[in-house]
Design a protein around this motif. Structure first.
Motif, PDB file in Angstrom:
ATOM      1  N   GLU A  15     -28.561 -15.018  -3.839  1.00 34.98           N
ATOM      2  CA  GLU A  15     -27.561 -15.787  -4.714  1.00 34.98           C
ATOM      3  C   GLU A  15     -26.119 -15.281  -4.345  1.00 34.98           C
ATOM      4  O   GLU A  15     -25.193 -15.883  -4.568  1.00 34.98           O
ATOM      5  N   GLY A  16     -25.911 -13.996  -4.105  1.00 36.05           N
ATOM      6  CA  GLY A  16     -24.527 -13.538  -3.909  1.00 36.05           C
ATOM      7  C   GLY A  16     -23.906 -13.977  -2.729  1.00 36.05           C
ATOM      8  O   GLY A  16     -22.604 -14.606  -2.701  1.00 36.05           O
TER       9      GLY A  16
ATOM     10  N   THR B  12     -24.104 -24.080  -3.323  1.00 36.27           N
ATOM     11  CA  THR B  12     -25.441 -23.855  -4.079  1.00 36.27           C
ATOM     12  C   THR B  12     -26.581 -24.154  -3.060  1.00 36.27           C
ATOM     13  O   THR B  12     -26.336 -25.091  -2.157  1.00 36.27           O
ATOM     14  N   PRO B  13     -27.580 -23.501  -3.530  1.00 31.38           N
ATOM     15  CA  PRO B  13     -28.724 -23.824  -2.432  1.00 31.38           C
ATOM     16  C   PRO B  13     -29.221 -25.336  -2.711  1.00 31.38           C
ATOM     17  O   PRO B  13     -29.544 -25.789  -1.510  1.00 31.38           O
ATOM     18  N   GLN B  14     -28.976 -25.942  -3.715  1.00 31.60           N
ATOM     19  CA  GLN B  14     -29.392 -27.327  -4.010  1.00 31.60           C
ATOM     20  C   GLN B  14     -28.261 -28.326  -3.001  1.00 31.60           C
ATOM     21  O   GLN B  14     -28.768 -29.492  -2.636  1.00 31.60           O
ATOM     22  N   GLY B  15     -27.110 -27.969  -2.894  1.00 29.24           N
ATOM     23  CA  GLY B  15     -26.179 -28.776  -2.235  1.00 29.24           C
ATOM     24  C   GLY B  15     -25.762 -28.461  -1.037  1.00 29.24           C
ATOM     25  O   GLY B  15     -24.879 -29.121  -0.240  1.00 29.24           O
ATOM     26  N   PHE B  16     -26.061 -27.554  -0.518  1.00 25.95           N
ATOM     27  CA  PHE B  16     -25.659 -26.918   0.824  1.00 25.95           C
ATOM     28  C   PHE B  16     -27.222 -26.792   1.854  1.00 25.95           C
ATOM     29  O   PHE B  16     -27.938 -25.784   1.583  1.00 25.95           O
ATOM     30  N   GLU B  17     -26.864 -27.541   2.945  1.00 25.50           N
ATOM     31  CA  GLU B  17     -27.987 -27.519   3.863  1.00 25.50           C
ATOM     32  C   GLU B  17     -27.900 -25.871   4.726  1.00 25.50           C
ATOM     33  O   GLU B  17     -26.815 -25.965   5.481  1.00 25.50           O
ATOM     34  N   LEU B  18     -28.614 -25.065   4.800  1.00 25.49           N
ATOM     35  CA  LEU B  18     -28.338 -23.743   5.257  1.00 25.49           C
ATOM     36  C   LEU B  18     -28.846 -23.732   6.801  1.00 25.49           C
ATOM     37  O   LEU B  18     -29.952 -23.611   7.484  1.00 25.49           O
TER      38      LEU B  18
END
Length: 497
Positions: free
Chosen positions: A190-191, A199-205
């Motif tokens: 999260e940090g 955000t994890p929902q809006g960013f493809e890692l």
């Protein structure tokens, strides 16, 4: 640490002066250390941490210049602020010599308590903030080293990786990540998402998107780091910038450690990211403050040097009196500017300070529009007003009890229009030549401020008009007919009757 007292060293061979400096500086609440000679001062420096040194230029055996040179030659004392206490007779050469030896400021004699306290306070606070920043930097470096060692020991164990992530979340400005060298997968806590502003929902890692968040100047270096891991490097630490999706630029420090298999192939890289933006901004503010203090000190010195160099008199006593008066005028406006943190000076207060000695007998009337003068304009205008009031007190309306002085000002088209009217004083004759004070006033207003100073030597009293631009590019009007300035009929009768 914010309220910790700092040591201020006072050096003078005269105990009476040392006592006076202690009384003046007592209200700052700092720890005052005194030395009666240069050698005693050096002994104190070797045993104590000193923030500011206030030293008399003229001392037997080891004078202030020699002491400053010895202090600056020692690596430990090169950053200590040195302020000289100097008398009027110190030459321009000696002043330049003092600055070359590390002096940051001069305080003229007689000492103005408010000015001395203000100068000492600035350098004491700068020292305190510098120490605080050093302390924070040491803490940060210790944290980074500890974190790096932990990563090197525990990257192979998932449970320890989860503990690091928990620690990063708790720290608030930290994040941790892992990269799988076999399949190319990334994992952020999260940090890490919070630092990068996604955000994890809006960013493809993935590697492409992550590289897209790095500052263009730092992205190439990130590729080099990856290549170094492939050549056998096991750990790396660096500072870098990111550009969040909303356009905000942030500074980070990152550490990474690689895990390899038996063949030396990188199979995993784990790292920690720390947001150090606030630290960077604090360093920028400190650098700005240092440059600002240096700029103001140089400006004040330039004005003082001009006063000493340009003042002329028939005798030493007259010369000293003239210089002291002009330096005092400069000190008064310096105090006004210090109270506003050098944002500007109120026009009404500036005039009031110059006319204060004559304002109690009902001889003076002044007022005008509310106006905040820029520091450079305020300093020059204060010296001009000082010349006018000094001349009036010697020869004009303020030299007799029946005299009256009116000072009024207006603002029109970004221009200050100040009118100085004297009545009721001795009969005025048009001078056959301009005195030094008049020439100095006109030169300062016209050359330094780009304005005009016009004199009308009326029999009933001097009328002077100052036209001063308040911003660059404003040109004062031609002053050939600048004196449509009425004098009250009662005042004219007093002057002629």
């Amino acid at each position: 640490m914010e309220h910790e007292k700092v040591n201020i060293l006072l050096v003078d061979d005269q105990p009476a002066k040392l006592l006076a400096y202690e009384v003046i500086l007592k209200e700052l609440g700092e720890h005052l250390v005194v030395a009666t000679s240069g050698r005693e001062a050096l002994e104190i420096l070797l045993k104590n941490e000193i923030a500011v040194i206030l030293v008399d230029v003229c001392m037997p055996e080891l004078d202030g210049f020699e002491l400053a040179q010895m202090i600056r030659e020692h690596p430990r004392f090169q950053k200590i602020a040195i302020i000289f206490i100097s008398a009027i007779q110190v030459s321009d050469f000696d002043r330049l010599r003092g600055y070359e030896m590390g002096a940051v400021d001069y305080v003229p004699v007689p000492v103005v308590p408010e000015v001395l306290r203000a100068k000492i306070k600035v350098f004491a606070e700068l020292y305190r903030k510098t120490r605080e920043l050093e302390h924070l930097n040491r803490e940060l470096e210790n944290r980074v080293r500890a974190r790096t060692a932990e990563l090197e020991r525990s990257t192979a164990q998932l449970i320890e990786s989860e503990q690091r992530r928990s620690m990063a979340i708790a720290a608030g400005r930290m994040g941790s990540w892992d990269w799988d060298g076999v399949n190319g997968d990334w994992m952020w806590d999260e940090g890490q998402y919070r630092i990068f502003g996604v955000t994890p929902q809006g960013f493809e890692l993935n590697s492409v998107n992550i590289m897209g968040l790095l500052h263009p100047e730092d992205a190439a270096r990130a590729s080099q780091v990856i290549a170094e891991f492939g050549r056998g490097t096991t750990s790396y630490e660096t500072e870098f910038r990111i550009i969040r999706p909303d356009g905000e630029e942030r500074w980070c420090v990152g550490t990474a450690a690689a895990t390899t298999d038996r063949t030396g192939r990188v199979i995993r890289v784990s790292g920690v990211t720390i947001d150090i933006t606030e630290r960077k901004r604090a360093e920028e503010r400190q650098n700005l403050l240092t440059r600002e203090v240096d700029h103001r000190a140089k400006n004040a010195l330039t004005l003082a040097q001009s006063i000493v160099r340009l003042t002329k008199a028939d005798s030493v006593g007259t010369y000293v009196s003239a210089v002291e008066g002009r330096i005092s005028a400069l000190a008064r406006v310096h105090t006004i500017l210090s109270l506003s943190s050098w944002q500007g000076a109120e026009m009404s207060r500036l005039v009031a300070e110059e006319l204060a000695p004559y304002a109690t007998g009902g001889q003076v009337d002044f007022g005008g529009a509310e106006l905040q003068l820029q520091p450079a304009t305020a300093q020059t205008l204060a010296l001009a007003l000082h010349e006018l009031v000094t001349n009036s007190a010697k020869y004009g309306a303020l030299s007799v009890r029946s005299g009256q002085l009116s000072v009024k000002w207006t603002i029109e088209h970004d221009r200050l229009d100040l009118v100085w009217i004297e009545t009721g004083g001795p009969l005025v004759h048009v001078p056959t030549s301009r005195g030094f004070g008049t020439r100095s006033l006109m030169a300062s207003v016209e050359s330094q401020l780009g304005g005009r100073a016009v004199f009308d030597w009326r029999p009933e009293g001097l009328v002077c008009r100052l036209l001063v631009p308040l911003r660059p590019g404003v040109t004062p009007p031609e002053a050939t007919n600048a004196f449509a300035v009425p004098v009250a009929e009662g005042a004219r009768q007093r002057a002629t009757g």
